[in-house]
Design a protein around this motif. Structure first.
Motif, PDB file in Angstrom:
ATOM      1  N   GLN A 178       0.837  -1.205   0.000  1.00 22.36           N
ATOM      2  CA  GLN A 178       0.000   0.000   0.000  1.00 22.36           C
ATOM      3  C   GLN A 178       0.871   1.255   0.000  1.00 22.36           C
ATOM      4  O   GLN A 178       0.583   2.236  -0.691  1.00 22.36           O
ATOM      5  N   PHE A 179       1.947   1.208   0.765  1.00 20.63           N
ATOM      6  CA  PHE A 179       2.898   2.320   0.841  1.00 20.63           C
ATOM      7  C   PHE A 179       3.511   2.587  -0.530  1.00 20.63           C
ATOM      8  O   PHE A 179       3.548   3.724  -0.999  1.00 20.63           O
ATOM      9  N   VAL A 180       3.970   1.535  -1.183  1.00 19.92           N
ATOM     10  CA  VAL A 180       4.588   1.664  -2.504  1.00 19.92           C
ATOM     11  C   VAL A 180       3.567   2.168  -3.527  1.00 19.92           C
ATOM     12  O   VAL A 180       3.877   3.040  -4.351  1.00 19.92           O
ATOM     13  N   GLU A 181       2.360   1.650  -3.475  1.00 21.66           N
ATOM     14  CA  GLU A 181       1.307   2.087  -4.399  1.00 21.66           C
ATOM     15  C   GLU A 181       1.005   3.570  -4.211  1.00 21.66           C
ATOM     16  O   GLU A 181       0.831   4.312  -5.188  1.00 21.66           O
ATOM     17  N   THR A 182       0.957   4.021  -2.980  1.00 27.54           N
ATOM     18  CA  THR A 182       0.721   5.436  -2.706  1.00 27.54           C
ATOM     19  C   THR A 182       1.868   6.286  -3.253  1.00 27.54           C
ATOM     20  O   THR A 182       1.640   7.332  -3.867  1.00 27.54           O
ATOM     21  N   ALA A 183       3.102   5.823  -3.057  1.00 25.46           N
ATOM     22  CA  ALA A 183       4.265   6.545  -3.577  1.00 25.46           C
ATOM     23  C   ALA A 183       4.175   6.661  -5.103  1.00 25.46           C
ATOM     24  O   ALA A 183       4.439   7.727  -5.671  1.00 25.46           O
ATOM     25  N   LYS A 184       3.777   5.582  -5.767  1.00 23.64           N
ATOM     26  CA  LYS A 184       3.626   5.605  -7.233  1.00 23.64           C
ATOM     27  C   LYS A 184       2.578   6.632  -7.656  1.00 23.64           C
ATOM     28  O   LYS A 184       2.792   7.406  -8.591  1.00 23.64           O
ATOM     29  N   LYS A 185       1.446   6.634  -6.970  1.00 25.09           N
ATOM     30  CA  LYS A 185       0.373   7.570  -7.299  1.00 25.09           C
ATOM     31  C   LYS A 185       0.820   9.014  -7.120  1.00 25.09           C
ATOM     32  O   LYS A 185       0.338   9.909  -7.809  1.00 25.09           O
ATOM     33  N   LEU A 186       1.729   9.234  -6.174  1.00 29.65           N
ATOM     34  CA  LEU A 186       2.238  10.579  -5.916  1.00 29.65           C
ATOM     35  C   LEU A 186       3.396  10.952  -6.830  1.00 29.65           C
ATOM     36  O   LEU A 186       3.934  12.060  -6.753  1.00 29.65           O
ATOM     37  N   GLY A 187       3.793  10.010  -7.677  1.00 27.60           N
ATOM     38  CA  GLY A 187       4.885  10.283  -8.606  1.00 27.60           C
ATOM     39  C   GLY A 187       6.265  10.191  -7.981  1.00 27.60           C
ATOM     40  O   GLY A 187       7.232  10.759  -8.495  1.00 27.60           O
ATOM     41  N   ILE A 188       6.371   9.481  -6.881  1.00 27.42           N
ATOM     42  CA  ILE A 188       7.670   9.304  -6.217  1.00 27.42           C
ATOM     43  C   ILE A 188       8.296   8.037  -6.784  1.00 27.42           C
ATOM     44  O   ILE A 188       7.788   6.940  -6.577  1.00 27.42           O
ATOM     45  N   ASP A 189       9.415   8.196  -7.512  1.00 25.41           N
ATOM     46  CA  ASP A 189      10.039   7.016  -8.108  1.00 25.41           C
ATOM     47  C   ASP A 189      10.845   6.244  -7.064  1.00 25.41           C
ATOM     48  O   ASP A 189      11.046   6.704  -5.932  1.00 25.41           O
ATOM     49  N   LYS A 190      11.290   5.068  -7.444  1.00 27.41           N
ATOM     50  CA  LYS A 190      11.974   4.152  -6.530  1.00 27.41           C
ATOM     51  C   LYS A 190      13.211   4.787  -5.898  1.00 27.41           C
ATOM     52  O   LYS A 190      13.412   4.682  -4.688  1.00 27.41           O
ATOM     53  N   ASN A 191      14.022   5.472  -6.698  1.00 28.75           N
ATOM     54  CA  ASN A 191      15.241   6.091  -6.164  1.00 28.75           C
ATOM     55  C   ASN A 191      14.925   7.187  -5.159  1.00 28.75           C
ATOM     56  O   ASN A 191      15.599   7.305  -4.131  1.00 28.75           O
ATOM     57  N   LYS A 192      13.919   7.987  -5.459  1.00 30.30           N
ATOM     58  CA  LYS A 192      13.523   9.044  -4.529  1.00 30.30           C
ATOM     59  C   LYS A 192      12.975   8.439  -3.237  1.00 30.30           C
ATOM     60  O   LYS A 192      13.273   8.917  -2.137  1.00 30.30           O
ATOM     61  N   ILE A 248      13.754   5.552  -1.930  1.00 35.44           N
ATOM     62  CA  ILE A 248      14.910   5.041  -1.174  1.00 35.44           C
ATOM     63  C   ILE A 248      15.640   6.189  -0.489  1.00 35.44           C
ATOM     64  O   ILE A 248      16.023   6.083   0.686  1.00 35.44           O
ATOM     65  N   ALA A 249      15.803   7.313  -1.180  1.00 31.23           N
ATOM     66  CA  ALA A 249      16.464   8.476  -0.587  1.00 31.23           C
ATOM     67  C   ALA A 249      15.674   9.002   0.611  1.00 31.23           C
ATOM     68  O   ALA A 249      16.250   9.342   1.646  1.00 31.23           O
ATOM     69  N   ILE A 250      14.366   9.079   0.450  1.00 36.80           N
ATOM     70  CA  ILE A 250      13.510   9.539   1.544  1.00 36.80           C
ATOM     71  C   ILE A 250      13.648   8.610   2.758  1.00 36.80           C
ATOM     72  O   ILE A 250      13.816   9.071   3.892  1.00 36.80           O
ATOM     73  N   LEU A 251      13.581   7.311   2.508  1.00 36.28           N
ATOM     74  CA  LEU A 251      13.691   6.335   3.607  1.00 36.28           C
ATOM     75  C   LEU A 251      15.055   6.412   4.296  1.00 36.28           C
ATOM     76  O   LEU A 251      15.161   6.250   5.505  1.00 36.28           O
ATOM     77  N   SER A 252      16.109   6.664   3.513  1.00 37.26           N
ATOM     78  CA  SER A 252      17.439   6.723   4.106  1.00 37.26           C
ATOM     79  C   SER A 252      17.624   7.937   5.002  1.00 37.26           C
ATOM     80  O   SER A 252      18.518   7.982   5.837  1.00 37.26           O
ATOM     81  N   GLU A 253      16.758   8.939   4.832  1.00 37.34           N
ATOM     82  CA  GLU A 253      16.829  10.142   5.654  1.00 37.34           C
ATOM     83  C   GLU A 253      15.932  10.107   6.880  1.00 37.34           C
ATOM     84  O   GLU A 253      15.937  11.045   7.678  1.00 37.34           O
TER      85      GLU A 253
END
Length: 121
Positions: free
Chosen positions: A95-109, A111-116
């Motif tokens: 669900q988290f990944v699906e929401t990120a996709k809908k918001l236009g957050i790509d995989k690399n972004k 990962i960057a967000i999670l690392s912070e």
């Protein structure tokens, strides 16, 4: 707490006790809150409190110590952790990944967000 508003109160109580086990409020072989205390704390019928604790017993999270009360079973914390990890991987994460996709957050972004994220090593 590992619940949502649509869950019945007896499930919410059960999950609250699991939360308490996970955070160390109750350790293996320690007594948990009594059903009378649960009923008063959550302002529920005693039968609801009994149902919550019975579910925990059926899951092997607590056991009855005759004449004393319900205690946390050995390995309960690990069992809860495995259950919740499986839920997270099968439900929350997709669900988290699906929401990120809908918001236009790509995989690399993502990962960057999670690392912070603070306090997560």
């Amino acid at each position: 707490m590992f619940t949502d508003d649509s869950m019945p109160i007896f499930v919410k109580i059960k999950e609250k006790i699991k939360d308490d086990i996970m955070d160390g409020t109750y350790a293996a072989d320690e007594l948990i809150i009594s059903t009378t205390q649960i009923a008063k704390l959550f302002n529920v019928n005693p039968a609801t409190a009994v149902k919550s604790v019975s579910m925990l017993q059926n899951e092997g999270i607590v056991y009855k110590k005759r004449g004393i009360g319900m205690c946390v079973a050995a390995g309960a914390k690990e069992k809860i952790c495995l259950e919740r990890k499986a839920y997270f991987e099968e439900n929350a994460l997709p669900q988290f990944v699906e929401t990120a996709k809908k918001l236009g957050i790509d995989k690399n972004k993502l990962i960057a967000i999670l690392s912070e994220v603070k306090d997560y090593d």
